[in-house]
Scaffold this active site. Structure first.
Site, PDB file in Angstrom:
ATOM      1  N   THR A  75       0.163  -6.535   9.081  1.00 16.45           N
ATOM      2  CA  THR A  75      -0.221  -5.645   7.806  1.00 16.45           C
ATOM      3  C   THR A  75       0.278  -6.521   6.625  1.00 16.45           C
ATOM      4  OG1 THR A  75       2.374  -4.881   7.779  1.00 16.45           O
ATOM      5  CG2 THR A  75       0.745  -3.471   8.723  1.00 16.45           C
ATOM      6  N   GLU A  97       2.572  -0.697   3.042  1.00 23.57           N
ATOM      7  CA  GLU A  97       1.971  -1.843   4.319  1.00 23.57           C
ATOM      8  C   GLU A  97       0.498  -1.279   4.538  1.00 23.57           C
ATOM      9  OE1 GLU A  97       5.607  -2.959   6.882  1.00 23.57           O
ATOM     10  OE2 GLU A  97       5.333  -0.954   7.057  1.00 23.57           O
ATOM     11  N   ASN A 138       1.561  -6.467   2.785  1.00 19.03           N
ATOM     12  CA  ASN A 138       2.667  -5.717   1.929  1.00 19.03           C
ATOM     13  C   ASN A 138       2.470  -6.050   0.413  1.00 19.03           C
ATOM     14  OD1 ASN A 138       5.381  -5.078   3.665  1.00 19.03           O
ATOM     15  ND2 ASN A 138       4.449  -6.838   4.636  1.00 19.03           N
TER      16      ASN A 138
END
Length: 310
Positions: free
Chosen positions: A205, A255, A207
């Site tokens: 992911t 995320e 951020n």
């Protein structure tokens, strides 16, 4: 009062102007601005949007939590895309809030020499909100401008408002908020380092760090479009506290798992367009249970975004 600076790009005298906070530039705002631009073009006059920062409610009500539907840059861009020749942003603070409507309009007219003022149906300005339509019309007779009030835009009898959209976002009703905005709600900012747990479980992911004043929708999982490095990717977005990995709620994070994407983009700017909320944030009993659910979220996201593009 503090005189406003002349807006960049305004042409000569006889401008057509509108005044408002315009946070989010929702469908109601768009209706006013499009009408302003259309009529100004017919009159061969510049169209100017006059707005305020900080938002008057932030100052007068001392609102502390994230509030804005649009950053100042987003608001300027949205209004410019609607065709205004210039956007004049006036700094709003407590001393300025005590300015009378008459003094404000005289100062503004000295700067812009406008001939037409278009406002929303319930618009007021000046100390104690004294500058309603009737007062602005009387001041216009003195200064030489005409005033017109634009009727509100309604969806199923509900008047579109920035405060109503904030309520919808806080409740996680992104689809309805998007309907009133006339576009997907956006979050943007640089990609920053997280704790790396997504990569550890095989679902990396990115951020996203957003402006601390920007209203972030309710925690949950969202189907979204992510724009980064000039390209757009289908994405699953988790807004929340990662309860599966933290016994006590961690700091709220955004995320983003970009589908069919495997590059490092730390430091790059990303813009998210949130399309639909898939589910609330859930605490899972194991990492594997979370992984299984994320794969379901990915499948659902693909289906949602496929239909959204039809």
């Amino acid at each position: 009062m503090r005189p406003p600076l002349a807006p960049h790009g305004a042409r000569g005298g006889g401008a057509w102007i509108t005044i408002g906070s315009f946070d989010g530039v929702h469908l109601g705002h768009q209706h006013i601005i499009r009408f302003l631009v259309e009529q100004a073009r017919l009159a061969n006059s510049p169209a100017v949007a006059v707005t305020f920062y900080p938002h008057p409610q932030k100052v007068l009500r001392n609102v502390g939590e994230p509030f804005y539907l649009s950053t100042p840059e987003e608001k300027d861009g949205l209004m410019s895309n609607l065709g205004v020749d210039s956007v004049l942003t006036i700094h709003f603070d407590l001393p300025f809030s005590k300015t009378s409507a008459a003094d404000f309009m005289r100062c503004l007219h000295n700067q812009l020499a406008f001939s037409r003022l278009l406002i929303g149906h319930d618009f007021t300005l000046g100390a104690n909100r004294e500058g309603n339509f009737s007062m602005l019309e009387r001041i216009g007779q003195e200064l030489g401008y005409q005033v017109a009030a634009i009727e509100p835009v309604r969806i199923e009898s509900r008047t579109i408002s920035s405060s109503g959209i904030r309520d919808l976002l806080t409740a996680g009703n992104i689809a309805e908020a998007n309907r009133y905005l006339g576009r997907p709600y956006q979050l943007s900012g640089p990609v920053v380092h997280g704790d790396g747990r997504g990569k550890h479980i095989g679902i990396p992911t990115a951020n996203l760090a957003v402006w601390e004043e920007k209203l972030v929708p309710a925690v949950g999982v969202y189907a979204a479009l992510a724009e980064v490095e000039g390209l757009t990717y289908d994405s699953v977005v988790n807004i929340g506290h990662r309860p599966t990995f933290y016994e006590h709620p961690a700091e709220k994070s955004i995320e983003v798992h970009l589908l069919e994407f495997d590059r490092e983009i730390y430091g790059q700017r990303m813009r998210l367009k949130l399309v639909e909320r898939i589910r609330p944030e859930i605490r899972f009993s194991s990492a594997q249970e979370l992984i299984d659910q994320i794969h379901k979220d990915i499948s659902q996201t693909k289906e949602i975004l496929t239909h959204a593009s039809d």
